[in-house]
Design an enzyme around this catalytic site. Sequence first.
Site, PDB file in Angstrom:
ATOM      1  N   HIS A 201      -8.447  43.833  68.388  1.00 57.87           N
ATOM      2  CA  HIS A 201      -8.654  42.521  69.385  1.00 57.87           C
ATOM      3  C   HIS A 201      -7.326  42.472  68.525  1.00 57.87           C
ATOM      4  O   HIS A 201      -6.342  41.175  67.761  1.00 57.87           O
ATOM      5  CB  HIS A 201      -9.061  41.482  68.236  1.00 57.87           C
ATOM      6  CG  HIS A 201     -10.091  40.959  69.189  1.00 57.87           C
ATOM      7  ND1 HIS A 201     -11.617  41.881  67.995  1.00 57.87           N
ATOM      8  CD2 HIS A 201     -10.683  40.255  70.149  1.00 57.87           C
ATOM      9  CE1 HIS A 201     -12.918  41.290  68.941  1.00 57.87           C
ATOM     10  NE2 HIS A 201     -11.623  40.865  70.628  1.00 57.87           N
TER      11      HIS A 201
ATOM     12  N   HIS B  42     -24.124  50.069  64.906  1.00 57.10           N
ATOM     13  CA  HIS B  42     -22.551  49.816  65.003  1.00 57.10           C
ATOM     14  C   HIS B  42     -21.999  50.359  63.291  1.00 57.10           C
ATOM     15  O   HIS B  42     -21.974  51.134  62.793  1.00 57.10           O
ATOM     16  CB  HIS B  42     -22.070  48.601  65.231  1.00 57.10           C
ATOM     17  CG  HIS B  42     -21.194  48.358  66.145  1.00 57.10           C
ATOM     18  ND1 HIS B  42     -19.731  49.075  65.880  1.00 57.10           N
ATOM     19  CD2 HIS B  42     -21.365  48.299  67.026  1.00 57.10           C
ATOM     20  CE1 HIS B  42     -18.979  48.669  67.091  1.00 57.10           C
ATOM     21  NE2 HIS B  42     -20.199  48.503  67.813  1.00 57.10           N
TER      22      HIS B  42
ATOM     23  N   ASP C 187     -21.986  46.195  77.583  1.00 60.12           N
ATOM     24  CA  ASP C 187     -22.395  47.534  78.700  1.00 60.12           C
ATOM     25  C   ASP C 187     -23.487  48.343  77.917  1.00 60.12           C
ATOM     26  O   ASP C 187     -24.190  48.461  76.983  1.00 60.12           O
ATOM     27  CB  ASP C 187     -21.733  48.109  78.512  1.00 60.12           C
ATOM     28  CG  ASP C 187     -20.353  48.920  78.986  1.00 60.12           C
ATOM     29  OD1 ASP C 187     -20.296  48.201  80.381  1.00 60.12           O
ATOM     30  OD2 ASP C 187     -19.160  49.139  79.452  1.00 60.12           O
TER      31      ASP C 187
END
Lengths: 384, 384, 384, 384
Positions: C17, C108, C343
């Site tokens: 970002h 993650h 996804d």
Amino acid sequence: MSTFGKIFKVTTYGESHCKSVGCIVDGVPPGLDLTEADIQPQLTRRRPGQSKLSTPRNEADQVIIQSGTEFGKTLGTPIGMIVNNKDQRPHDYTETNKDSDGFPRPSHADYTYLSKYGIKASSGGGRSSARETIGRVAAGAIAEKVLKLKSNVEIVAFVSAVGPVSMNRDPSDPKFIELLNTITRDQVDESGPIRCPDSETAAKMTKLVEEHRDAKDSVGGVVTCVVRNIPVGLGEPVFDKLEASIAHAMLSIPATKGFEIGSGFTGATMSGSKHNDPFYKDPETGKFRTTTNYSGGIQGGITNGENIYFSVAFKPPATISQEQKTANYKGEEGVLAARGRHDPNVVPRAIPIVEAMAALVLADALLIQAARESTFSYIQKSSA
Amino acid sequence: MSTFGKIFKVTTYGESHCKSVGCIVDGVPPGLDLTEADIQPQLTRRRPGQSKLSTPRNEADQVIIQSGTEFGKTLGTPIGMIVNNKDQRPHDYTETNKDSDGFPRPSHADYTYLSKYGIKASSGGGRSSARETIGRVAAGAIAEKVLKLKSNVEIVAFVSAVGPVSMNRDPSDPKFIELLNTITRDQVDESGPIRCPDSETAAKMTKLVEEHRDAKDSVGGVVTCVVRNIPVGLGEPVFDKLEASIAHAMLSIPATKGFEIGSGFTGATMSGSKHNDPFYKDPETGKFRTTTNYSGGIQGGITNGENIYFSVAFKPPATISQEQKTANYKGEEGVLAARGRHDPNVVPRAIPIVEAMAALVLADALLIQAARESTFSYIQKSSA
Amino acid sequence: MSTFGKIFKVTTYGESHCKSVGCIVDGVPPGLDLTEADIQPQLTRRRPGQSKLSTPRNEADQVIIQSGTEFGKTLGTPIGMIVNNKDQRPHDYTETNKDSDGFPRPSHADYTYLSKYGIKASSGGGRSSARETIGRVAAGAIAEKVLKLKSNVEIVAFVSAVGPVSMNRDPSDPKFIELLNTITRDQVDESGPIRCPDSETAAKMTKLVEEHRDAKDSVGGVVTCVVRNIPVGLGEPVFDKLEASIAHAMLSIPATKGFEIGSGFTGATMSGSKHNDPFYKDPETGKFRTTTNYSGGIQGGITNGENIYFSVAFKPPATISQEQKTANYKGEEGVLAARGRHDPNVVPRAIPIVEAMAALVLADALLIQAARESTFSYIQKSSA
Amino acid sequence: MSTFGKIFKVTTYGESHCKSVGCIVDGVPPGLDLTEADIQPQLTRRRPGQSKLSTPRNEADQVIIQSGTEFGKTLGTPIGMIVNNKDQRPHDYTETNKDSDGFPRPSHADYTYLSKYGIKASSGGGRSSARETIGRVAAGAIAEKVLKLKSNVEIVAFVSAVGPVSMNRDPSDPKFIELLNTITRDQVDESGPIRCPDSETAAKMTKLVEEHRDAKDSVGGVVTCVVRNIPVGLGEPVFDKLEASIAHAMLSIPATKGFEIGSGFTGATMSGSKHNDPFYKDPETGKFRTTTNYSGGIQGGITNGENIYFSVAFKPPATISQEQKTANYKGEEGVLAARGRHDPNVVPRAIPIVEAMAALVLADALLIQAARESTFSYIQKSSA
């Protein structure tokens, strides 16, 4: 770190009193004729004990190739080389002061090594010893062979100053420029142990060194080096401009304090109209050249084919036999004097080290540029 | 190559007339307060057009951070930074000579770039342009912040010579040493556009630059830099001795011809008994220090905590407006004169670049030594 | 670190970002025809939102070359490239849980980034985001162009497995070997959004992905890649064997868990008498070749001219919309579910990334070997 | 190249029949207790001739430290190490075929070395010989010592497959996970010469190797390795993710064809809902952990503190005694059979090499992260 170079790379090991010193040279072109006989001459040139002017320790410094060659030819694999240390005893340099270890020698690396590592070799210079340079000189001898075959590159260093006694090295002086064009290693060595090719100046230098030796003192000096027949186009902008890499190489040699290339600090005093090197085409060779060479053979960080020349300032050796007032680690004042005989001046011995480091920089730059030029045949042609 | 550093690393891109110039800074410590406001001041200091002494092109040089920060703090990820080029036109520097492209500018990088790459930017200096240094200055500003927080490291450069007009920078002179102890950037900038803190000398320098400007000529100079409050133990023997890395950094700046650290070339004229820096313990701070500092804050390639100081020689700018006899690529003699106004002297603008490159070397050395020191707690203790 | 390669080098910046993502490519051969049109196609291939199978975020990902080219040709200087981030808002991925930031997403990089840096991007994957790969793909497109011109090198990757649905990739199977000989990127893209060239398998894969999508789950897969027409002799023993460099490149792609080259893990089950690749001379081309290719085109770390082929295992994407039991940083158990669509399977989008990383490794190896080969003409001949 | 690592670096030299093989290890923390006794055990473990299953050549492989230590402690300077080659004769491996040199051995490095370098060692594997790995194992032993002192890091590799005979290494299997938690080197060595800790499987493997030996054939296998007690936060995004560096290290070992970490290729078959590793706080230790470990201890390229585990596929040794149809360099078909006895299976000897390479990667990552963490105390605190 202990590795130098990107493609043609040397990694060295060893300190003053360990089993051996040596190096691994990676990226050496394969198929090169190479035996110890190619390497020993420069090692012998850097050996102490070659004259009354240098330290009388006799170090044979015989190099032995460990790997990377077969039947006298390089294989393209790493060349391991070792030189055994004859003197492997600790405490060789014991100072006269009883509590010797407590006194870091002024302007030597004792205090900084101890601060950096939390430990230091108990005697001698450890890794900061001049013996560390053996690996560099051995590697440099290989680099020189490559450069010689490539385009008959010649690298010749000589002593241009000892203390305040100096040869003229004004970049405007035709005599100096002519010296750079012609000087050979044989001439340098034949000029006597001080390795200054100007005999009158050499005599004064020798006298100055002897005076310092007798006074248990030491004296600094300057080494000047010229590189001839170097191909055009070497050096990698922007951070690895050739002069930046050479400066790095030179300032990594023990006891160095300064570096200048081409016009150097004198160039800073000049006007552009005089300093700029005009171009011309040599009618005989057809080469594009410059009429003057204040640039020192490098423009924009890249060789232009003219002679590269530069000078390196060496401080006076830190180890002197006269008494010095200083403090031990506790901060107590005291007097320190090195025992034994020590080199009052190291610049003559620095000659092969300067030449070796120059060769290492240039061989690496040569190979990197060769990688680029290899693409011209299929890229620039396809695009023409 | 276009990357500098091992752990704290900067990679730059950009030439004189492309879309933007910039850099990626990798290895920045996370959690650092950082916005453009931290970077812009040094960029502004290097901007041309700040006085009648420098080139009147007005370059705003506003840096924009692209990545690596959030809410004004660094994330530890690469900091991308760009500065847009306002002037993206080619052929800005068209020479008066009709067949201008055919004349490589003397002592500029035209000929060597073309030789090296087989192609060159059609105008301006391309990658050899001073605009390339914007990325360095931006990266250096981050490095400085880290050093400041670490131990209040102060890096101050100033102009010490322009042409033959020079401040005294004798390492034996107490006045010079005192200047190094105290000089600030504010003082340097307040001293006037020539950025020499000695007002009398500054006036002479200014006059000399003006004379060169009026004569459509240029003149060289020297930048001196001091680093204070640097931790003990930085610098990596043997090839990455701190002075070697600094020399590399400085000689990678365009137009540099020489470097000296501590006593430098003067040190080469001295005797060891005078040059050696005796140790003492500062009764107030308890620090182990040296009474003199001919070493320039580095011994054996490693900082000893004293001030690091060094000087960098810059040649006169190669681009001058007066006519120069030279040859075009075909070897035909001719006359070349640069159109427009050009900087007759670049050393004042080099100040922030010298400071930036010093900061980059030191931040990298700091992190590498920190890696080593991190082991002391579990290795040297285990072994004690 | 954020730099990859030794001579042909890419440095990337950017996270999910920030203002932009991009890269600097150093060491690009000069004179190469290069515009954004050469780079955009592979960027477009990696773009999400290309089908119902992948995430619907629409990212235009238009690359803009900043530097290093003029009039559509490379200058040999660094190529700066940027792709602006459209979505520069933080907190895009806010989780359903109120105290969302407190829950590191399982598998993650939230927890490890925070642990490593002491800070992390407040939302999205930060530097671990797939957007980071944009710089790689852009750089890879340049590397590919070089390889293409050198010897018509072709690099084609395709999806060979999704979850347990797998194409046959037995190195003994002539059909698989034939596929490697002939498959093109056009065929891969025409095979449908799953990018598996076997239509029957592709249909099963698509169904499996849809099932996972509907179950708010995700599924892993395998990408296989072949490189044809690669020159003999690339790869640097011993640590930079070509397969080691490729493995490094592939495992640096987010979400990868495995790599195999040539016979791979199947090869470990085989006998030498079967696995050895016998030599023969191709009567048509005169080339020295092998009748089988269990080696995968590399022997002793060096290319032998046969096809290089390898496979890369990707884990299922960690971000899933279904609820997961896990703990927040305080150790309190809770339930986490990603908001929005994600996804369910990333392997089709990984195709251009795998191709790009392969190209980067090979272009670098090509240039390093070219440096060596450049010496043959003056060294091996002199020595013959 | 022959250097591996960024801060903790090893450079190796040597081939099968030169004077010695060895290495220089740079960046070793100072003050570490280190003698040959720390290094020899792993060298002895990699030595051939330890059982009937491996080659009967007796190589003593005694390492001698050349530099970098004094009184049994490291100085922080490079550690030079050499192991003399007992067999320095060329032509040891003469093939039965008269014109032996003309036949490049299938799937060996003869052809590619000759192509790459234009010359090759006249016999044996030269630099591609397994003897090259001696330097790695010696360096790895030092890295391991550092890791051990840091946080009691344990690295244990074992044989998990020989040909089609395989232990269960399903990442979902609690028995396999438990084995990774507990296996020790002593258990591996006590399990017999095949070094597979599952005795039933070990017996089958041994039988399979014997069958291949008797058939003058060879067979491949898989080595699995676990690393326990590794600190959180190691690994450098994005290109030097820890798994990328480990993959690089492993694929640089001779005869390797594949690598998988954590769930590996099995992970590619899985769904995210199963593959994701949920977090929890260990009530006893207070550590933040994951309940499963499909990630293999690495997330986003950074260690999370869980066990790192990975597997490496080795092809069957290329040198077999049975006759092979192949071609000589002229392209003439012929039959080649290696003379003498050769290792039918190398995976047991690969154990210490895998462990060494893992240790080298981790020690380097540890030091790089330590450099970063050193800044937390003055940066993140200043900014808090």
